[in-house]
Each structure stands twice: as structure tokens, then as C-alpha cells.
Design an enzyme around this catalytic site. Structure first.
Site, PDB file in Angstrom:
ATOM      1  N   LYS A   1      24.223  26.041  11.886  1.00 48.41           N
ATOM      2  CA  LYS A   1      23.529  25.424  10.754  1.00 48.41           C
ATOM      3  C   LYS A   1      23.475  23.899  10.925  1.00 48.41           C
ATOM      4  CE  LYS A   1      24.953  29.047   7.456  1.00 48.41           C
ATOM      5  NZ  LYS A   1      25.590  29.255   6.122  1.00 48.41           N
TER       6      LYS A   1
ATOM      7  N   TYR B   1      16.830  33.812   3.492  1.00 50.56           N
ATOM      8  CA  TYR B   1      17.844  33.945   2.430  1.00 50.56           C
ATOM      9  C   TYR B   1      17.296  34.670   1.200  1.00 50.56           C
ATOM     10  CZ  TYR B   1      21.331  31.022   4.820  1.00 50.56           C
ATOM     11  OH  TYR B   1      22.273  30.528   5.700  1.00 50.56           O
TER      12      TYR B   1
ATOM     13  N   GLU C   1      16.098  39.504  10.809  1.00 49.52           N
ATOM     14  CA  GLU C   1      16.298  38.065  11.031  1.00 49.52           C
ATOM     15  C   GLU C   1      15.893  37.649  12.452  1.00 49.52           C
ATOM     16  OE1 GLU C   1      20.402  37.441   9.964  1.00 49.52           O
ATOM     17  OE2 GLU C   1      20.006  37.841   7.831  1.00 49.52           O
TER      18      GLU C   1
HETATM   19  P1  IDP Z   1      27.606  34.675   4.872  1.00 50.73           P
HETATM   20  O1  IDP Z   1      26.922  33.456   5.437  1.00 50.73           O
HETATM   21  O2  IDP Z   1      29.055  34.705   5.215  1.00 50.73           O
HETATM   22  O3  IDP Z   1      26.893  35.962   5.215  1.00 50.73           O
HETATM   23  P2  IDP Z   1      26.464  34.966   2.220  1.00 50.73           P
HETATM   24  O4  IDP Z   1      27.160  35.554   1.055  1.00 50.73           O
HETATM   25  O5  IDP Z   1      25.369  35.756   2.867  1.00 50.73           O
HETATM   26  O6  IDP Z   1      27.566  34.524   3.283  1.00 50.73           O
HETATM   27  O7  IDP Z   1      25.879  33.574   1.730  1.00 50.73           O
HETATM   28  C1  IDP Z   1      24.917  32.892   2.500  1.00 50.73           C
HETATM   29  C2  IDP Z   1      25.287  31.434   2.544  1.00 50.73           C
HETATM   30  O8  IDP Z   1      25.166  30.882   1.229  1.00 50.73           O
HETATM   31  C3  IDP Z   1      26.728  31.130   2.947  1.00 50.73           C
HETATM   32  O9  IDP Z   1      26.920  31.110   4.338  1.00 50.73           O
HETATM   33  C4  IDP Z   1      26.941  29.774   2.319  1.00 50.73           C
HETATM   34  O10 IDP Z   1      26.341  28.761   3.128  1.00 50.73           O
HETATM   35  C5  IDP Z   1      26.166  29.892   1.027  1.00 50.73           C
HETATM   36  N1  IDP Z   1      27.015  30.312  -0.082  1.00 50.73           N
HETATM   37  C6  IDP Z   1      27.573  31.541  -0.271  1.00 50.73           C
HETATM   38  N2  IDP Z   1      28.295  31.572  -1.403  1.00 50.73           N
HETATM   39  C7  IDP Z   1      28.195  30.339  -1.934  1.00 50.73           C
HETATM   40  C8  IDP Z   1      28.738  29.751  -3.120  1.00 50.73           C
HETATM   41  O11 IDP Z   1      29.458  30.355  -3.908  1.00 50.73           O
HETATM   42  N3  IDP Z   1      28.392  28.438  -3.353  1.00 50.73           N
HETATM   43  C9  IDP Z   1      27.608  27.741  -2.506  1.00 50.73           C
HETATM   44  N4  IDP Z   1      27.088  28.259  -1.382  1.00 50.73           N
HETATM   45  C10 IDP Z   1      27.382  29.536  -1.093  1.00 50.73           C
END
Ligand code: IDP
Ligand code: MG
Length: 146
Positions: free
Chosen positions: A15, A55, A132
Site C-alpha cells: 500500500k 474495496y 482482484e
Molecule cells: P484486511 O486488509 O486485513 O483484509 P479488511 O477488514 O478487509 O482487512 O479491511 C480492509 C482495510 O481497511 C484494512 O486493511 C485497513 O486498511 C482498513 N480498515 C479495516 N478496519 C478498519 C478500521 O476499523 N478503521 C480504519 N481502517 C480500517
């Protein structure tokens, strides 16, 4: 040229925070030393359209606007990574979503501090990986070779 989805293939993103901090090589090295195979790699700027597609599962989350802003804030490096169990193996290399909880020895556990800047993305299932990979490498991976 197209690439087959088998052996199992997953999408990894370094990222914008990872690129800014000079951690592309670190991430690639960890993937390679695990004996996973890099089959495609590209630096690109994610635009808003691609960010929304990538996303889409998070569109209703409160953090979605911030997530879009962050992922479009600078170049990312997209990797297609292949090997037995690649989806799960990469998730294990990355560590928990929140770097505070990610185990030491994982990418997020070793280099991250806050969830909004957690350095890497890895597909969470074989099906989402196919989707993806098609978004980030449309010429290489299409539904026809899924
Ligand atoms: P992952 O990347 O581990 O699969 P996901 O739940 O798919 O996690 O969330 C996508 C991305 O969104 C995360 O990698 C993170 O950058 C962001 N994210 C997830 N949860 C939160 C949160 O509670 N607050 C802010 N950003 C979050
Ligand atoms: Mg996810």
C-alpha cells in the site's frame, strides 16, 4: 499472454505507506523466501474507480472514505503471488488487520502501528483473489482462465 489461476494465486498490494517507507523490497523478500512465486508485479497509482471496485465490500463501513483517500494517496505495488495455499499463506505472512494485534514476525506486526496504515493487502479467499487479480492485472488474469 495470460496466466493460469492454478497453482493457487493471490493478489498482494504494498500500500502507499509501504511504498513511501521503502518497504517494497522487504515485502517481496518475505514472499520469495517463503518459496511463493512472483508471477506479476507492477507499480501503479490506484484511481478512485479502481479503489471503489477493490474495496466494494467495505462501502458501508465508517472508515470507507478514509480508506479510499489513503489507497489513492500514492503509488502502490501490485503483486500476483502463486503457490499451494497462497491465499492463506500470504495472510499469515501479513498478520492481523490491526498492526497493534499482529504477531511479531509478520509484516504488519514488525512494521505497522495503526490500522489505517497497515502496509499490505492480501486477498481473503480464492474467489476474491480471482476478482482482484482481474482488477489489477486485466491482461493477465481474466475470468476465462479462472
Ligand atoms: P484486511 O486488509 O486485513 O483484509 P479488511 O477488514 O478487509 O482487512 O479491511 C480492509 C482495510 O481497511 C484494512 O486493511 C485497513 O486498511 C482498513 N480498515 C479495516 N478496519 C478498519 C478500521 O476499523 N478503521 C480504519 N481502517 C480500517
Ligand atoms: Mg480484506
Amino acid at each position: 499472454m495470460t496466466i493460469n489461476f492454478r497453482p493457487e494465486t493471490t493478489l498482494v498490494l504494498v500500500k502507499p505507506d509501504g511504498v513511501r517507507r521503502g518497504l517494497v523490497g522487504e515485502v517481496v523478500a518475505r514472499i520469495e523466501r517463503k518459496n511463493l512465486k512472483l508471477v506479476a508485479m507492477q507499480m501503479l497509482r490506484v484511481d478512485e474507480d479502481l479503489a471503489r471496485r477493490h474495496y466494494s465490500a467495505h462501502v458501508d463501513k465508517p472508515f470507507f472514505p478514509g480508506l479510499l483517500e489513503f489507497i489513492t494517496s500514492g503509488p502502490v505495488v501490485a503483486l500476483a503471488v502463486q503457490g499451494e495455499g497462497a491465499v492463506e499463506v500470504v495472510r499469515n505472512l501479513m498478520g492481523a488487520t490491526d498492526p497493534k494485534k499482529a504477531a511479531p514476525g509478520t509484516i504488519r506486526g514488525d512494521f505497522g502501528l495503526v490500522v489505517t496504515e497497515n502496509l499490505v493487502h492480501g486477498s481473503d479467499a480464492v474467489e476474491s483473489a480471482a476478482h482482484e487479480l482481474g482488477l489489477f492485472f486485466p491482461e493477465l488474469f481474466s475470468r476465462t482462465n479462472a
